[in-house]
Scaffold this motif. Structure first.
Motif, mmCIF file in Angstrom:
data_model
loop_
_atom_site.group_PDB
_atom_site.id
_atom_site.type_symbol
_atom_site.label_atom_id
_atom_site.label_comp_id
_atom_site.label_asym_id
_atom_site.label_seq_id
_atom_site.Cartn_x
_atom_site.Cartn_y
_atom_site.Cartn_z
ATOM 1 N N TYR A 1 -7.036 3.212 -9.846
ATOM 2 C CA TYR A 1 -8.149 4.160 -9.733
ATOM 3 C C TYR A 1 -8.390 4.540 -8.274
ATOM 4 N N LEU A 2 -8.260 3.570 -7.374
ATOM 5 C CA LEU A 2 -8.494 3.843 -5.955
ATOM 6 C C LEU A 2 -7.342 4.645 -5.356
ATOM 7 N N HIS B 1 -14.714 6.278 1.071
ATOM 8 C CA HIS B 1 -15.552 6.625 -0.061
ATOM 9 C C HIS B 1 -14.803 6.248 -1.342
ATOM 10 N N VAL B 2 -15.441 5.457 -2.177
ATOM 11 C CA VAL B 2 -14.822 5.083 -3.453
ATOM 12 C C VAL B 2 -15.288 6.082 -4.505
ATOM 13 N N LEU C 1 0.823 -1.205 0.000
ATOM 14 C CA LEU C 1 0.000 0.000 0.000
ATOM 15 C C LEU C 1 0.857 1.255 0.000
ATOM 16 N N LYS C 2 0.313 2.289 -0.656
ATOM 17 C CA LYS C 2 0.996 3.580 -0.706
ATOM 18 C C LYS C 2 0.571 4.382 0.526
ATOM 19 N N THR C 3 1.446 4.418 1.523
ATOM 20 C CA THR C 3 1.180 5.201 2.734
ATOM 21 C C THR C 3 2.458 5.952 3.042
ATOM 22 N N SER C 4 2.391 6.953 3.911
ATOM 23 C CA SER C 4 3.647 7.643 4.200
ATOM 24 C C SER C 4 4.484 6.852 5.212
ATOM 25 N N THR C 5 3.808 6.118 6.102
ATOM 26 C CA THR C 5 4.576 5.348 7.095
ATOM 27 C C THR C 5 4.240 3.860 7.013
ATOM 28 N N GLU D 1 -7.720 2.271 5.962
ATOM 29 C CA GLU D 1 -8.627 2.962 5.032
ATOM 30 C C GLU D 1 -8.461 2.458 3.604
ATOM 31 N N HIS D 2 -7.208 2.346 3.187
ATOM 32 C CA HIS D 2 -6.936 1.858 1.825
ATOM 33 C C HIS D 2 -7.547 0.474 1.623
ATOM 34 N N THR D 3 -7.383 -0.384 2.629
ATOM 35 C CA THR D 3 -7.890 -1.750 2.505
ATOM 36 C C THR D 3 -9.418 -1.752 2.453
#
Ligand code: ZN
Ligand code: MN
Length: 454
Positions: free
Chosen positions: A180-181, A284-285, A15-19, A59-61
């Motif tokens: 897209y997400l 929210h998608v 996942l693209k997260t900062s941490t 949240e991403h998941t």
């Protein structure tokens, strides 16, 4: 049932997260930093360190779960999956397991119009990545703990795919959905999106294939493995459940040593992480490829153009800009696919918009768009409008053409009306020779007036 071929996939998505997943170390999933610089007692698994789940990763998941129409588990549990491996020296991975996973029972359609087949998703689990091991040319293995603890979602499908092509379609659509997400770049070369393949033939046991690093290789590995299993079966052998490695250089799968494939993970709930309360999360998608596709069809965009645009997220981002503008989307679609998609760098939507509404004739517009690679829209419009032939220029050109083609002119007047096209061509050539671009509508108008008005 004896399906001829059944394929299931297991995907690990960074996942693209900062941490990172359980600590505040930087998630450097593109390996931009020096090895072993983004590390701390938590992601190294020191005794006594306390993991704290990353809100953004959850949240991403949940976003992915929603987009895949999954059932959300409002009380997911983290477990310790116990095993030792050099890339996991703390001796366990924090992961989710079985019913404790964050989402279950989703689906993904293989076609953008949602016609036909879909593949069922068994579950999504949130977990942490292990360290990266790097083989050196002199036979050593180096470890980079910058990767250790990067948030991972494990996506497990049911064995619903019946051919390598279906597996390919599934992976392409899943990757597209993820982009897209905006939850990961899903770059397979960088290991953001890693695929393990399960395949069984004619109701036999399934075989797992590891180390498949691109969608192309998934297809190759499956084609090879399906044939291999069929050959074994036709020789009267049965297939044992086991794990194989894909060797992309020789193009074959090889069995892994049994010891590596067989593990007893002794799962138990991670005692250091309190229960996650998923009810607290609002997700929210905003955008997904299926909705994008149907939206374009509703707005009369040709389905082939729509598919090309939706499958190229950079084109779609530009298309989105035009959705609420008073322009023909059909025409924008043509520009995006026929002109912009082959440009080295795609111009900004706003620049394209300026050209479309500038009043440049359609034949000039295409050229104008290409110039966006090195000029801005305003100066392109200024230059091109200046070089456009006006009514007077066209009249002059028509006169010259008639003078130079008296014979055809007489024939036209006698009734040979199909010479009109010939005159159109001549006039445009005449204009171009004098350095002017012309709007074909204007040429047609002036020409027919002058030919008829003899
Ligand atoms: Zn850390
Ligand atoms: Mn996993």
């Amino acid at each position: 049932m004896n399906y001829e071929v059944r394929i299931g996939l297991e995907i690990h998505l960074q996942l693209k997260t900062s941490t990172k997943m359980f600590c505040s170390c930087k998630n450097d999933y593109n390996f931009e930093d020096e090895p072993n610089t983004n590390i701390c007692p938590v992601c190294l698994g020191y005794p006594g360190s306390l993991p704290v789940p990353n809100r953004k990763a959850v949240e991403h998941t949940l976003k992915l779960a929603k987009a895949l129409s999954c059932r959300i588990n409002y009380k997911p549990v983290f477990y310790r999956k116990n095993y030792f491996y050099p890339d996991l020296p703390k001796g366990y991975q924090i992961t989710q397991y079985g019913e404790g996973s964050i989402a279950h029972e989703g689906k993904l359609f293989l076609r953008l119009d949602k016609q036909g087949k879909y593949v069922r998703i068994a579950r999504l689990s949130l977990e942490e990545d292990t360290a990266r091991s790097i083989q050196t040319s002199d036979g050593n293995v180096l470890l980079d703990f910058n990767r250790s603890g990067i948030p991972l979602v494990e996506i497990v499908t049911y064995p619903d795919m019946e051919s390598p092509e279906e597996a390919k379609a599934f992976l392409e659509n899943l990757r597209l959905l993820i982009m897209y997400l905006d939850i990961s770049d899903a770059d397979m070369e960088k290991g953001h999106f890693r695929v393990d393949v399960n395949v069984s033939v004619l109701g036999n046991e399934r075989v797992e294939i590891k180390n498949v690093n691109s969608i192309r290789e998934v297809v190759n590995a499956l084609e090879y493995e399906i044939q291999r299993q069929k050959d074994e079966i036709s020789k009267g052998k049965t297939i044992q459940r086991h794990t194989r490695m894909w060797d992309d250089i020789s193009g074959i799968t090889r069995p892994m040593r049994r010891k590596e494939a067989e593990k007893d993970y002794r799962y138990f709930p991670e005692p250091d992480i309190p229960m996650l309360n998923v009810m607290d999360y609002k997700v929210h998608v905003e955008d997904d490829p299926y909705t994008a596709f149907s939206l374009l069809l509703e707005r009369n965009v040709d389905p082939n153009y729509a598919e090309t645009i939706v499958r190229n997220i950079e084109l779609w981002k530009r298309m989105k800009f035009f959705l609420d503008k008073d322009v023909e989307l059909k025409e924008v679609a043509k520009l995006l696919v026929n002109v912009i998609s082959s440009m080295d760098s795609y111009p900004e939507a706003e620049q394209i918009f300026k050209l479309i509404v500038s009043g440049l004739p359609r034949n000039v517009l295409k050229e104008a768009v290409k110039q966006l690679e090195y000029k801005d829209a305003d100066s392109i419009v200024e230059e091109l409008l200046g070089s456009l032939a006006d009514e007077n220029d066209v009249e002059e050109a028509v006169k010259r053409v008639i003078e130079n083609n008296r014979k055809q002119y007489e024939e036209y007047i006698q009734g040979k009306k199909n010479l009109f096209g010939f005159f159109m061509g001549q006039v445009r050539k005449e204009l171009r020779n004098s350095g002017k671009e012309a709007d074909p509508k204007l040429v047609k108008e002036v020409l027919s007036r002058m030919l008829e008005g003899h």
